[in-house]
Every structure is written in structure tokens, then in C-alpha cells.
Design an enzyme around this catalytic site. Structure first.
Site, short mmCIF file in Angstrom:
data_model
loop_
_atom_site.label_atom_id
_atom_site.label_comp_id
_atom_site.label_asym_id
_atom_site.label_seq_id
_atom_site.Cartn_x
_atom_site.Cartn_y
_atom_site.Cartn_z
N CYS A 1 0.84 -1.21 0.00
CA CYS A 1 0.00 0.00 0.00
C CYS A 1 0.88 1.27 0.00
CB CYS A 1 -0.87 -0.03 1.25
SG CYS A 1 -1.76 1.49 1.50
N GLU B 1 3.69 -5.76 8.51
CA GLU B 1 4.08 -4.36 8.30
C GLU B 1 5.29 -4.00 9.18
OE1 GLU B 1 0.71 -1.57 8.41
OE2 GLU B 1 2.19 0.02 8.66
N SER C 1 -10.49 -4.31 5.37
CA SER C 1 -10.49 -5.43 4.43
C SER C 1 -11.82 -6.18 4.44
CB SER C 1 -9.31 -6.37 4.72
OG SER C 1 -9.28 -6.72 6.06
S1 SF4 Z 1 -5.44 0.06 6.10
FE1 SF4 Z 1 -5.55 0.18 3.86
S2 SF4 Z 1 -4.97 2.28 3.34
FE2 SF4 Z 1 -4.29 1.88 5.45
S3 SF4 Z 1 -2.20 1.17 5.23
FE3 SF4 Z 1 -3.45 -0.66 5.29
S4 SF4 Z 1 -3.89 -1.13 3.15
FE4 SF4 Z 1 -3.14 0.99 3.23
#
Ligand code: SF4
Length: 289
Positions: free
Chosen positions: A105, A135, A273
Site C-alpha cells: 500500500c 508491516e 479489508s
Molecule cells: S489500512 Fe488500507 S490504506 Fe491503510 S495502510 Fe493498510 S492497506 Fe493501506
């Protein structure tokens, strides 16, 4: 019974982009095995839909992408997930000449750019996040010695040489989760450079929860228990609405009608999601009771 859907709902831009990318690649390569390394999105219904489209998932709870990469075959097309991935993952794929598509993202990528800039300027980096979340793993891989994880669940002690470390956070955390941590950090490192990096989509959903009526009987939080942004919404709903019952469900089939006896007002919030269709199905189900 009044049923209110809290906006925004449906996939966030990052998730939508990743899903469309995976489906398009399979459409363009019907005879190739397309696999997602790890959870593209932390939502079981969405993953089932992808499977229907012919996109497979390589995932085992508790295993990192690096631990799973041996399961990828040389002629697979690999989709790297929206959360980002450790640098070594791409190195291995390149070494093995495996075709891959990166769906990280843009908000996560922006965080990586900030970290790399701070490292270039000679700072150490504190990353506020959750241990073993993809992440966080991706961010830490940018520099194993100088990017340090501050785990929000453990609040571990850090030993830094830099008096003015650069501080960023996982994009799906909430202000509520990080504010106390940031305050503590300022006490230890008064010159710390702190940047709030909760992504737009997460913060919009979080703000929306805080602003809903206090007299809601039930708040349904739609999403998977493995989705960090959905768990954050649940926590926020519980803390901001102590008189409401907060129930996490994945879809309408999880609703227990017993919970709804005597209930007048229901609100539905959903993770980034969870699809629009799932949210609207739950709304319709509740309205028909
Ligand atoms: S929640 Fe969605 S917009 Fe936010 S970082 Fe994750 S994938 Fe990206």
C-alpha cells in the site's frame, strides 16, 4: 430496530488496489499458478472470493513470509501483500528468477521512505507496532541495527545511542493506542522527532466510531480477528462506548439472534479489508429481524 452503518465502509484504497491487482494477474495468466505470499488482506471472506477467482494463498499462522517462501514454486507468479515485506523476500525471489508483483500500500511505502530518509540523516528509528505483524517486519528489515520495534503490547525498553530518534508507527494503530507511548518516549527522548503515521483510512474509521451516539445497544465490528485495523476498531468501540455491547463478527452468519432481544439501536463498523457487500448483507439481515 434502528441499524446504522458507520461510514466509511468497504475496502480501503490500499486493499481494493491489491485485490484488483491479484484478480487481473490471474485473468491475464489463466494457465499460471498465481499465489499470494501471506495474507493479502486479513479477511477470510475476501480470501475465499480470491480463491474462487483462482488465486491461491500461502499462509500459516505465526509464520513469516521468509519462513513460507520455500513453498513458492519457480514458475509461480507471486503477489506480495499490501502490508509490505522484508527486503530479503524480494532478494530471494529475484535470485530464484520468480515473477512477482508488489502490492504494498502507498501509505506503507510512504512510511518506508520516511524511515530511510531518517536513517540517511543519521537517526535511529523507533517503530511503534506489533511484533510479527508483516508491516512491522517490513519496516524493521530496512535496517536491522537502527530500526527498533517498540511493541505496543509489551512496551519493551529500548537502548538507543541517538538522542533525537525518529519515531513512526504502524499505519493501522489508533491515536488512543499510541498517545501514552509517545508521551513516555518524550520523557526519555525529549528531542525525539515524532510523526503520526496512522493511515487516512484507519483514522477516518476510528474518528467515526468515536462520534456515534452513546445510546447504541450493540456495535457490531465487522472483520477478521486476525486484522489489526479491525481489532483496533473493536478496542476503540469498547473504550468509547462502555454501555454498548461490542461484538466482532466476520459476516451475517456470525450473528446470534439472542443478543438482539430488546435491542433498539445497532451500529455497524467495519475494517479496511471487509467488503461493502458484507457490510450491506449484515445491515439487511439485521433489518429483517
Ligand atoms: S489500512 Fe488500507 S490504506 Fe491503510 S495502510 Fe493498510 S492497506 Fe493501506
Amino acid at each position: 430496530m434502528e441499524v446504522k452503518v458507520i461510514k466509511p465502509f468497504g475496502y480501503c484504497a490500499g486493499v481494493e488496489h491489491a485485490i484488483l491487482m491479484a484478480i487481473n494477474i490471474k485473468l491475464k495468466n489463466p494457465n499460471r499458478h498465481v499465489v499470494i505470499l501471506g495474507m493479502l488482506v486479513h479477511n477470510h471472506d475476501t480470501l475465499k472470493m480470491l480463491k474462487k477467482e483462482g488465486v491461491d494463498v500461502i499462509y500459516e499462522k505465526g509464520k513469516t513470509y521468509l519462513e513460507l517462501i520455500d513453498k513458492v514454486k519457480d514458475d509461480d507468479i507471486v503477489i506480495l501483500t499490501a502490508h509490505g515485506h522484508a527486503l530479503e523476500v524480494e532478494t530471494i525471489l529475484k535470485d530464484r528468477h520468480i515473477e512477482y508483483v508488489d502490492t504494498t500500500c502507498p501509505f506503507v511505502k510512504k512510511n518506508h521512505e520516511r524511515i530511510l530518509k531518517a536513517l540517511n540523516e543519521g537517526h535511529e528509528v523507533i517503530y511503534i507496532g506489533k511484533e510479527n505483524h508483516p508491516e512491522a517486519i517490513a519496516a524493521l528489515s530496512l535496517n536491522k541495527d537502527k530500526v527498533h520495534l517498540l511493541d505496543i503490547n509489551k512496551n519493551n525498553k529500548l537502548h538507543l545511542k541517538d538522542e533525537s530518534p525518529f519515531v513512526v508507527n504502524q499505519t493501522t494503530l489508533s491515536e488512543l493506542e499510541i498517545s501514552q507511548i509517545v508521551e513516555n518516549l518524550y520523557e526519555i527522548y525529549p528531542k525525539a522527532i515524532i510523526t503520526d503515521t496512522v493511515c487516512y483510512s484507519s483514522s477516518e474509521r476510528q474518528k467515526a466510531i468515536l462520534s456515534i451516539d452513546k445510546d447504541i445497544d450493540i456495535i457490531y465490528v465487522l472483520g477478521s480477528t486476525i486484522s489489526n485495523n479491525t481489532l483496533t476498531l473493536k478496542k476503540l468501540a469498547e473504550e468509547s462506548h462502555p454501555n454498548s455491547k461490542v461484538i466482532m463478527i466476520e459476516n451475517a452468519s456470525f450473528i446470534n439472534k439472542e443478543d438482539l432481544k430488546g435491542v433498539k439501536k445497532v451500529a455497524i463498523t467495519s475494517g479496511a479489508s471487509t467488503s461493502k457487500e458484507t457490510v450491506l448483507e449484515v445491515k439487511e439481515f439485521l433489518e429483517n429481524i
